[in-house]
Design a protein around this motif. Sequence first.
Motif, mmCIF file in Angstrom:
data_model
loop_
_atom_site.group_PDB
_atom_site.id
_atom_site.type_symbol
_atom_site.label_atom_id
_atom_site.label_comp_id
_atom_site.label_asym_id
_atom_site.label_seq_id
_atom_site.Cartn_x
_atom_site.Cartn_y
_atom_site.Cartn_z
ATOM 1 N N VAL A 1 45.831 44.279 -11.856
ATOM 2 C CA VAL A 1 45.120 45.468 -11.383
ATOM 3 C C VAL A 1 46.128 46.537 -10.966
ATOM 4 C CG1 VAL A 1 43.636 46.378 -9.551
ATOM 5 C CG2 VAL A 1 43.006 44.272 -10.718
ATOM 6 N N ALA A 2 47.169 46.132 -10.261
ATOM 7 C CA ALA A 2 48.198 47.082 -9.836
ATOM 8 C C ALA A 2 48.918 47.686 -11.040
ATOM 9 C CB ALA A 2 49.195 46.388 -8.914
ATOM 10 N N GLN A 3 49.216 46.873 -12.035
ATOM 11 C CA GLN A 3 49.884 47.381 -13.233
ATOM 12 C C GLN A 3 48.995 48.366 -13.979
ATOM 13 O OE1 GLN A 3 50.818 43.700 -15.224
ATOM 14 N NE2 GLN A 3 52.885 43.624 -14.372
ATOM 15 N N LEU A 4 47.717 48.045 -14.097
ATOM 16 C CA LEU A 4 46.789 48.956 -14.776
ATOM 17 C C LEU A 4 46.695 50.287 -14.041
ATOM 18 C CD1 LEU A 4 43.983 46.453 -15.756
ATOM 19 C CD2 LEU A 4 45.261 47.875 -17.351
ATOM 20 N N ASN A 5 46.614 50.235 -12.716
ATOM 21 C CA ASN A 5 46.543 51.471 -11.939
ATOM 22 C C ASN A 5 47.825 52.291 -12.081
ATOM 23 O OD1 ASN A 5 43.939 51.389 -10.832
ATOM 24 N ND2 ASN A 5 44.596 49.940 -9.266
ATOM 25 N N THR A 6 48.966 51.629 -12.096
ATOM 26 C CA THR A 6 50.244 52.321 -12.236
ATOM 27 C C THR A 6 50.355 52.996 -13.595
ATOM 28 O OG1 THR A 6 51.317 50.762 -10.746
ATOM 29 C CG2 THR A 6 52.744 52.026 -12.222
ATOM 30 N N ILE A 7 50.015 52.280 -14.640
ATOM 31 C CA ILE A 7 50.106 52.838 -15.993
ATOM 32 C C ILE A 7 49.121 53.982 -16.168
ATOM 33 C CG2 ILE A 7 49.736 52.323 -18.437
ATOM 34 C CD1 ILE A 7 50.838 49.486 -17.792
ATOM 35 N N ARG A 8 47.925 53.829 -15.613
ATOM 36 C CA ARG A 8 46.936 54.907 -15.698
ATOM 37 C C ARG A 8 47.450 56.154 -14.979
ATOM 38 N NH1 ARG A 8 41.026 54.210 -13.211
ATOM 39 N NH2 ARG A 8 42.338 53.905 -11.401
ATOM 40 N N GLY A 9 48.076 55.970 -13.825
ATOM 41 C CA GLY A 9 48.648 57.096 -13.088
ATOM 42 C C GLY A 9 49.780 57.762 -13.842
ATOM 43 N N GLU A 10 50.617 56.968 -14.493
ATOM 44 C CA GLU A 10 51.707 57.525 -15.292
ATOM 45 C C GLU A 10 51.165 58.368 -16.442
ATOM 46 O OE1 GLU A 10 53.863 54.114 -16.587
ATOM 47 O OE2 GLU A 10 54.954 53.891 -14.696
ATOM 48 N N GLN A 11 50.116 57.862 -17.077
ATOM 49 C CA GLN A 11 49.547 58.597 -18.203
ATOM 50 C C GLN A 11 48.887 59.890 -17.744
ATOM 51 O OE1 GLN A 11 47.052 55.796 -20.265
ATOM 52 N NE2 GLN A 11 48.786 54.838 -21.299
ATOM 53 N N ARG A 12 48.235 59.854 -16.597
ATOM 54 C CA ARG A 12 47.620 61.074 -16.062
ATOM 55 C C ARG A 12 48.689 62.100 -15.695
ATOM 56 N NH1 ARG A 12 42.828 58.948 -12.026
ATOM 57 N NH2 ARG A 12 41.388 58.304 -13.658
ATOM 58 N N ALA A 13 49.785 61.633 -15.118
ATOM 59 C CA ALA A 13 50.870 62.538 -14.747
ATOM 60 C C ALA A 13 51.501 63.151 -15.996
ATOM 61 C CB ALA A 13 51.923 61.792 -13.933
ATOM 62 N N GLY A 14 51.590 62.377 -17.057
ATOM 63 C CA GLY A 14 52.138 62.879 -18.311
ATOM 64 C C GLY A 14 51.245 63.922 -18.956
ATOM 65 N N GLU A 15 49.941 63.788 -18.772
ATOM 66 C CA GLU A 15 49.001 64.757 -19.337
ATOM 67 C C GLU A 15 49.053 66.081 -18.593
ATOM 68 O OE1 GLU A 15 45.193 62.911 -19.127
ATOM 69 O OE2 GLU A 15 45.625 61.489 -20.730
ATOM 70 N N GLN A 16 49.342 66.044 -17.305
ATOM 71 C CA GLN A 16 49.333 67.251 -16.489
ATOM 72 C C GLN A 16 50.567 68.109 -16.706
ATOM 73 O OE1 GLN A 16 48.743 65.953 -12.482
ATOM 74 N NE2 GLN A 16 46.581 65.492 -12.789
ATOM 75 N N LYS A 17 51.616 67.537 -17.238
ATOM 76 C CA LYS A 17 52.858 68.304 -17.440
ATOM 77 C C LYS A 17 52.725 69.287 -18.563
ATOM 78 C CE LYS A 17 56.167 65.141 -15.499
ATOM 79 N NZ LYS A 17 57.347 64.355 -15.733
#
Length: 66
Positions: A50-66
């Motif tokens: 669950v922690a890994q999924l949340n981390t990866i999802r956050g990374e992908q969201r941060a990448g989209e915002q750039k």
Amino acid sequence: MKPSDMRQLKAEDFQKEIDSRKKELMELRFQAAMGNLAQPHRVTQLRREVAQLNTIRGEQRAGEQK
């Protein structure tokens, strides 16, 4: 599921995967409370996933915002 497999998930699938793991985790916690938990290591494994999924999802969201 390996982190490399998690990174290939679509944005919609992240929440489904997280929800399914949290549901399984809740069921395992009930089993532990009743004293008949067959696989105690599975609780730790699910929490980590669950922690890994949340981390990866956050990374992908941060990448989209750039």
